[in-house]
Scaffold this motif. Structure first.
Motif, PDB file in Angstrom:
ATOM      1  N   PHE A  48       2.970 -69.685 -13.654  1.00  0.00           N
ATOM      2  CA  PHE A  48       2.705 -71.096 -13.464  1.00  0.00           C
ATOM      3  C   PHE A  48       2.588 -71.728 -14.729  1.00  0.00           C
ATOM      4  O   PHE A  48       2.418 -73.036 -14.612  1.00  0.00           O
ATOM      5  N   LEU A  49       2.569 -70.993 -15.788  1.00  0.00           N
ATOM      6  CA  LEU A  49       2.587 -72.074 -17.000  1.00  0.00           C
ATOM      7  C   LEU A  49       4.112 -72.175 -17.564  1.00  0.00           C
ATOM      8  O   LEU A  49       4.928 -71.630 -17.585  1.00  0.00           O
ATOM      9  N   GLY A  50       4.176 -73.736 -17.958  1.00  0.00           N
ATOM     10  CA  GLY A  50       5.196 -74.328 -18.288  1.00  0.00           C
ATOM     11  C   GLY A  50       4.853 -74.867 -19.748  1.00  0.00           C
ATOM     12  O   GLY A  50       4.095 -74.662 -20.559  1.00  0.00           O
ATOM     13  N   LYS A  51       5.990 -75.644 -20.271  1.00  0.00           N
ATOM     14  CA  LYS A  51       5.778 -76.389 -21.474  1.00  0.00           C
ATOM     15  C   LYS A  51       4.834 -77.177 -21.682  1.00  0.00           C
ATOM     16  O   LYS A  51       4.203 -77.258 -22.709  1.00  0.00           O
ATOM     17  N   ASN A  52       4.300 -77.864 -20.648  1.00  0.00           N
ATOM     18  CA  ASN A  52       3.094 -78.851 -20.705  1.00  0.00           C
ATOM     19  C   ASN A  52       2.011 -78.124 -20.272  1.00  0.00           C
ATOM     20  O   ASN A  52       0.873 -78.896 -20.463  1.00  0.00           O
ATOM     21  N   GLY A  53       1.729 -76.939 -20.015  1.00  0.00           N
ATOM     22  CA  GLY A  53       0.435 -76.233 -19.517  1.00  0.00           C
ATOM     23  C   GLY A  53       0.565 -75.609 -18.259  1.00  0.00           C
ATOM     24  O   GLY A  53       1.694 -75.442 -17.627  1.00  0.00           O
ATOM     25  N   GLY A  58       0.147 -74.193  -9.919  1.00  0.00           N
ATOM     26  CA  GLY A  58      -0.826 -72.969 -10.337  1.00  0.00           C
ATOM     27  C   GLY A  58      -2.356 -73.288 -10.018  1.00  0.00           C
ATOM     28  O   GLY A  58      -2.973 -72.574  -9.807  1.00  0.00           O
ATOM     29  N   MET A  59      -2.585 -74.461 -10.244  1.00  0.00           N
ATOM     30  CA  MET A  59      -3.939 -75.150 -10.195  1.00  0.00           C
ATOM     31  C   MET A  59      -4.254 -75.150  -8.826  1.00  0.00           C
ATOM     32  O   MET A  59      -5.391 -74.591  -8.553  1.00  0.00           O
ATOM     33  N   GLU A  97      -5.493 -83.788 -15.943  1.00  0.00           N
ATOM     34  CA  GLU A  97      -4.887 -83.186 -17.090  1.00  0.00           C
ATOM     35  C   GLU A  97      -4.496 -81.484 -16.783  1.00  0.00           C
ATOM     36  O   GLU A  97      -5.138 -80.960 -15.827  1.00  0.00           O
ATOM     37  N   LEU A  98      -3.605 -80.931 -17.550  1.00  0.00           N
ATOM     38  CA  LEU A  98      -3.259 -79.742 -17.497  1.00  0.00           C
ATOM     39  C   LEU A  98      -3.871 -78.802 -18.416  1.00  0.00           C
ATOM     40  O   LEU A  98      -3.996 -79.231 -19.475  1.00  0.00           O
ATOM     41  N   ALA A  99      -4.275 -77.556 -17.961  1.00  0.00           N
ATOM     42  CA  ALA A  99      -4.669 -76.639 -18.905  1.00  0.00           C
ATOM     43  C   ALA A  99      -3.735 -76.133 -19.853  1.00  0.00           C
ATOM     44  O   ALA A  99      -2.640 -75.863 -19.458  1.00  0.00           O
ATOM     45  N   PRO A 100      -4.256 -75.752 -21.130  1.00  0.00           N
ATOM     46  CA  PRO A 100      -3.159 -75.199 -21.922  1.00  0.00           C
ATOM     47  C   PRO A 100      -3.152 -73.590 -21.791  1.00  0.00           C
ATOM     48  O   PRO A 100      -3.966 -73.192 -20.915  1.00  0.00           O
TER      49      PRO A 100
END
Length: 143
Positions: A48-53, A58-59, A97-100
């Protein structure tokens, strides 16, 4: 109930029906019957990890699995098999916000209502002290 040390020693895969690569909980950190807290270590291999986090999908999956871990802990306490559950609906989603990548997110879930095999939960996910996402979910447990 389980002590913090007991929770630490319970493998997450025994509490939820998901298997790799879809497991979105690294450990259970607290449990009190109607509330649970978990952590997820987000590594570079997370699907679930993309370029933006870490993605919204995924969350939400992490929150659903955290809710499932409550059912898993109840089943473990009763000496029963962990039942399957499904997301019946998601409402009141707020993404801040998205997690890194390469961080640990903390998730808390509280049971709001239980009617028959449907449970309404409120979930929140944090990175450090920052609220990332909150929502309500209906979880349907397969009887």
């Amino acid at each position: 109930m389980f002590s913090a040390q007991e929770l630490e020693n319970i493998p997450v895969h025994t509490l939820i029906p998901q298997r790799e690569p879809i497991v979105m909980i690294s450990r259970v950190t607290a449990y009190s019957g109607k509330q649970i807290r978990t952590e997820l270590d987000i590594d570079e291999e997370n699907i679930f990890l993309g370029k933006n986090g870490f993605s919204e999908s995924g969350m939400l999956e992490n929150i659903a699995q955290t809710a499932a871990a409550i059912v898993g802990l109840e089943a473990l306490s009763a000496g029963k098999e962990v039942p399957l559950g499904f997301i019946g609906g998601i409402t009141k989603v707020k993404v801040y916000e998205l997690a890194p990548a390469l961080c640990t997110v903390h998730t808390q879930v509280e049971i709001l209502h239980e009617i028959f095999n449907i449970t309404l939960i409120k979930g929140k996910q944090f990175h450090l002290e920052n609220l990332l996402l909150e929502c309500e979910m209906k979880i349907v447990i397969n009887p």
